[in-house]
Design an enzyme around this catalytic site. Structure first.
Site, PDB file in Angstrom:
ATOM      1  N   GLU A 160       0.835  -1.207   0.047  1.00 37.31           N
ATOM      2  CA  GLU A 160      -0.153   0.050   0.038  1.00 37.31           C
ATOM      3  C   GLU A 160       0.822   1.109   0.097  1.00 37.31           C
ATOM      4  O   GLU A 160       2.091   1.038   0.570  1.00 37.31           O
ATOM      5  CB  GLU A 160      -0.854   0.077   1.209  1.00 37.31           C
TER       6      GLU A 160
ATOM      7  N   CYS B  40       3.478   8.489   1.433  1.00 36.89           N
ATOM      8  CA  CYS B  40       3.921   7.482   2.143  1.00 36.89           C
ATOM      9  C   CYS B  40       4.022   6.108   1.561  1.00 36.89           C
ATOM     10  O   CYS B  40       3.184   5.675   1.066  1.00 36.89           O
ATOM     11  CB  CYS B  40       2.896   7.510   3.525  1.00 36.89           C
TER      12      CYS B  40
ATOM     13  N   CYS C 185       5.903  -7.411   6.859  1.00 35.35           N
ATOM     14  CA  CYS C 185       7.215  -6.755   7.609  1.00 35.35           C
ATOM     15  C   CYS C 185       7.485  -7.902   8.516  1.00 35.35           C
ATOM     16  O   CYS C 185       6.609  -8.859   8.758  1.00 35.35           O
ATOM     17  CB  CYS C 185       6.740  -5.747   8.477  1.00 35.35           C
TER      18      CYS C 185
ATOM     19  N   CYS D 195       6.177  -5.603  15.669  1.00 31.45           N
ATOM     20  CA  CYS D 195       5.750  -4.511  16.780  1.00 31.45           C
ATOM     21  C   CYS D 195       4.393  -4.933  16.998  1.00 31.45           C
ATOM     22  O   CYS D 195       3.514  -4.851  16.118  1.00 31.45           O
ATOM     23  CB  CYS D 195       5.911  -3.028  16.067  1.00 31.45           C
TER      24      CYS D 195
ATOM     25  N   CYS E 292       1.138  -2.586  15.479  1.00 25.66           N
ATOM     26  CA  CYS E 292       1.019  -2.173  14.147  1.00 25.66           C
ATOM     27  C   CYS E 292       0.421  -3.293  13.474  1.00 25.66           C
ATOM     28  O   CYS E 292       0.842  -4.643  13.424  1.00 25.66           O
ATOM     29  CB  CYS E 292       2.637  -1.827  13.723  1.00 25.66           C
TER      30      CYS E 292
ATOM     31  N   GLY F  70       6.856  -2.260   5.908  1.00 24.20           N
ATOM     32  CA  GLY F  70       8.179  -2.820   5.937  1.00 24.20           C
ATOM     33  C   GLY F  70       8.994  -2.006   6.436  1.00 24.20           C
ATOM     34  O   GLY F  70       8.813  -0.612   7.012  1.00 24.20           O
ATOM     35  N   GLU F  71      10.097  -2.258   6.623  1.00 26.52           N
ATOM     36  CA  GLU F  71      11.459  -1.681   7.333  1.00 26.52           C
ATOM     37  C   GLU F  71      12.505  -1.476   6.360  1.00 26.52           C
ATOM     38  O   GLU F  71      13.184  -2.129   5.925  1.00 26.52           O
ATOM     39  CB  GLU F  71      11.909  -2.644   8.611  1.00 26.52           C
TER      40      GLU F  71
ATOM     41  N   CYS G 193      -0.878   5.709   9.914  1.00 23.60           N
ATOM     42  CA  CYS G 193       0.272   5.041  10.253  1.00 23.60           C
ATOM     43  C   CYS G 193      -0.312   3.701  11.086  1.00 23.60           C
ATOM     44  O   CYS G 193      -0.996   3.741  11.865  1.00 23.60           O
ATOM     45  CB  CYS G 193       1.038   5.773  11.354  1.00 23.60           C
TER      46      CYS G 193
HETATM   47  N1  SAH Z   1       9.484   0.381   9.901  1.00 24.91           N
HETATM   48  C1  SAH Z   1       9.236   1.656  10.122  1.00 24.91           C
HETATM   49  C2  SAH Z   1       8.345   2.316   8.999  1.00 24.91           C
HETATM   50  C3  SAH Z   1       7.047   1.922   9.158  1.00 24.91           C
HETATM   51  S1  SAH Z   1       5.829   2.120  10.365  1.00 24.91           S
HETATM   52  C4  SAH Z   1       9.309   2.001  11.453  1.00 24.91           C
HETATM   53  O1  SAH Z   1       8.779   1.433  12.170  1.00 24.91           O
HETATM   54  O2  SAH Z   1       9.387   3.245  11.447  1.00 24.91           O
HETATM   55  C5  SAH Z   1       5.470   3.945  10.134  1.00 24.91           C
HETATM   56  C6  SAH Z   1       5.381   4.850  11.771  1.00 24.91           C
HETATM   57  O3  SAH Z   1       3.843   4.338  12.265  1.00 24.91           O
HETATM   58  C7  SAH Z   1       6.286   4.073  12.970  1.00 24.91           C
HETATM   59  O4  SAH Z   1       6.662   5.199  13.633  1.00 24.91           O
HETATM   60  C8  SAH Z   1       5.503   3.218  13.593  1.00 24.91           C
HETATM   61  O5  SAH Z   1       5.864   2.854  14.899  1.00 24.91           O
HETATM   62  C9  SAH Z   1       4.246   3.855  13.635  1.00 24.91           C
HETATM   63  N2  SAH Z   1       2.919   3.005  13.973  1.00 24.91           N
HETATM   64  C10 SAH Z   1       2.683   1.825  13.602  1.00 24.91           C
HETATM   65  N3  SAH Z   1       1.629   1.257  14.203  1.00 24.91           N
HETATM   66  C11 SAH Z   1       0.818   2.161  14.561  1.00 24.91           C
HETATM   67  C12 SAH Z   1      -0.405   2.711  14.906  1.00 24.91           C
HETATM   68  N4  SAH Z   1      -1.082   1.604  15.233  1.00 24.91           N
HETATM   69  N5  SAH Z   1      -0.904   4.118  15.420  1.00 24.91           N
HETATM   70  C13 SAH Z   1       0.106   4.926  15.002  1.00 24.91           C
HETATM   71  N6  SAH Z   1       1.174   4.647  14.601  1.00 24.91           N
HETATM   72  C14 SAH Z   1       1.761   3.603  14.410  1.00 24.91           C
END
Ligand code: SAH
Length: 346
Positions: free
Chosen positions: A93, A106, A113, A117, A120, A164-165, A338
């Site tokens: 996406e 974005c 991924c 986390c 997420c 993804g990372e 996010c």
């Molecule tokens: N893997 C990378 C980029 C993807 S996530 C990273 O971790 O930074 C992009 C951002 O969204 C990150 O800061 C992540 O921690 C945040 N994020 C993930 N799940 C979320 C959620 N449910 N609500 C708000 N932010 C979230």
């Protein structure tokens, strides 16, 4: 049947060589390169300054694996979420986020991924593969088109905050950014690009060594190891001290401040101790904080902290002269915010 090669895996030099080896001029390679990247065409037939024979010859040897916008959703706040189909039918996406003054793309860097986390949605998807440089590039091209179509101006910013990372797909992400910023590509300024990472110390140091010119954001969410490790398993492998050391290295090499992304959750990181730990962490390296709104996914135990708690975070950070922004979520009604990207179409 012989599978044809992805033509965008070739460098300009390799393209030039292809033409000389096939009895044509090396210059033809430059023309094709321009069509592939700067003009980002989807087919050889669109390369109108080449003869029919040349186009047919390219078609016999190569493919252009251009991504396809498989499904597009528009939020009532103007955010657009695209389900992108890749050449092997996998989906990622990409999101267009408009504000009054700019539009931000974005983009995703991997299919799924591997980081797990707990807050997420993308973490629920198995990591299938890394995206190729052209697949990252194409996301930017498509969102730039949407920006022009729906918002009457070109794309202004890019964030690697999709699926993804990015630092686990280092080579391809950097190759894509190289093309995005090149005058042979999209000519975007690297200062308008932010790479967001969970924080992988070794790769953060490599970024500094490689002299990158884009901005770095780190998903922190807690400055206490015990708390962070529970939410972000990566923290068990490389803890906050190791992360900080790599950030010092980044700053020494680039002179660019780090953005910490941070969500405040009820009962998880909303105590004075959590705030103090964050302040202390921020004071150790030039940085600022983006407090991001929690976007609910069906994850047990996560709930956004109260507005009062968030204000208390803001006040305390400011009292310590740390720059802090509260970031509102966009596109929540279409699961485009996010952490909500999970290939749920519809
Ligand atoms: N893997 C990378 C980029 C993807 S996530 C990273 O971790 O930074 C992009 C951002 O969204 C990150 O800061 C992540 O921690 C945040 N994020 C993930 N799940 C979320 C959620 N449910 N609500 C708000 N932010 C979230």
């Amino acid at each position: 049947m012989l599978t044809k090669q992805d033509i965008r895996a070739l460098t300009k030099e390799q393209l030039r060589l292809f033409f000389t080896e096939n009895g044509d001029k090396a210059f033809r390679g430059n023309q094709v390169y321009e069509w592939l990247w700067h003009k980002a065409v989807h087919s050889f037939d669109a390369m109108t300054n080449l003869s029919k024979e040349t186009r047919a010859m390219l078609d016999e040897n190569f493919v252009i694996n251009h991504i396809k916008v498989h499904h597009m959703q528009r939020s009532n706040d103007g955010t657009i979420k695209n389900a992108i189909k890749l050449y092997d039918n996998l989906l990622v996406e990409s999101v267009l986020i408009p504000t009054d003054t700019r539009t931000t793309a974005c983009v995703s860097s991997q299919v799924g991924c591997s980081l797990d986390c707990t807050f997420c949605a993308t973490a629920r998807l198995k990591r299938m593969r890394n995206l190729n440089p052209d697949e990252i590039y194409d996301q930017v091209v498509e969102i730039d088109k949407q920006s022009r179509l729906y918002h009457n101006h070109k794309l202004s910013n890019i964030v690697f905050m999709g699926m993804g990372e990015p630092l686990l797909n280092y080579k391809n992400v950097l190759a894509a950014i190289d093309k995005i910023t090149s005058d042979e590509g999209l000519e975007m300024s690297p200062r308008r690009i932010t790479l967001s990472t969970v924080g992988i110390p070794k790769m953060i140091k490599k970024l500094a060594d490689d002299g990158v010119k884009f901005k770095l954001a780190v998903s922190l969410h807690s400055a206490i190891d015990e708390v962070r490790s529970k939410m972000m398993p990566i923290n068990k492998k490389s803890n906050l001290a190791a992360l900080l050391e790599s950030l010092h290295y980044w700053y020494a090499g680039t002179q660019r401040i780090i953005t910490f992304e941070y969500v405040v959750w009820k009962g998880i990181n909303d105590t004075q101790q959590d705030i103090d730990a964050l302040v202390n962490y921020c004071k150790q390296v030039p940085s600022k904080v983006n407090l991001i709104e929690y976007n609910a996914i069906d994850a047990d135990g996560f709930q956004q902290a109260s507005p009062e708690t968030i204000q208390h975070y803001v006040k305390t950070l400011e009292a310590n002269r740390i720059v802090v922004n509260v970031r509102r979520s966009r596109g929540k009604d279409i699961d485009a915010a996010c952490g909500q990207l999970a290939n749920k179409i519809g």
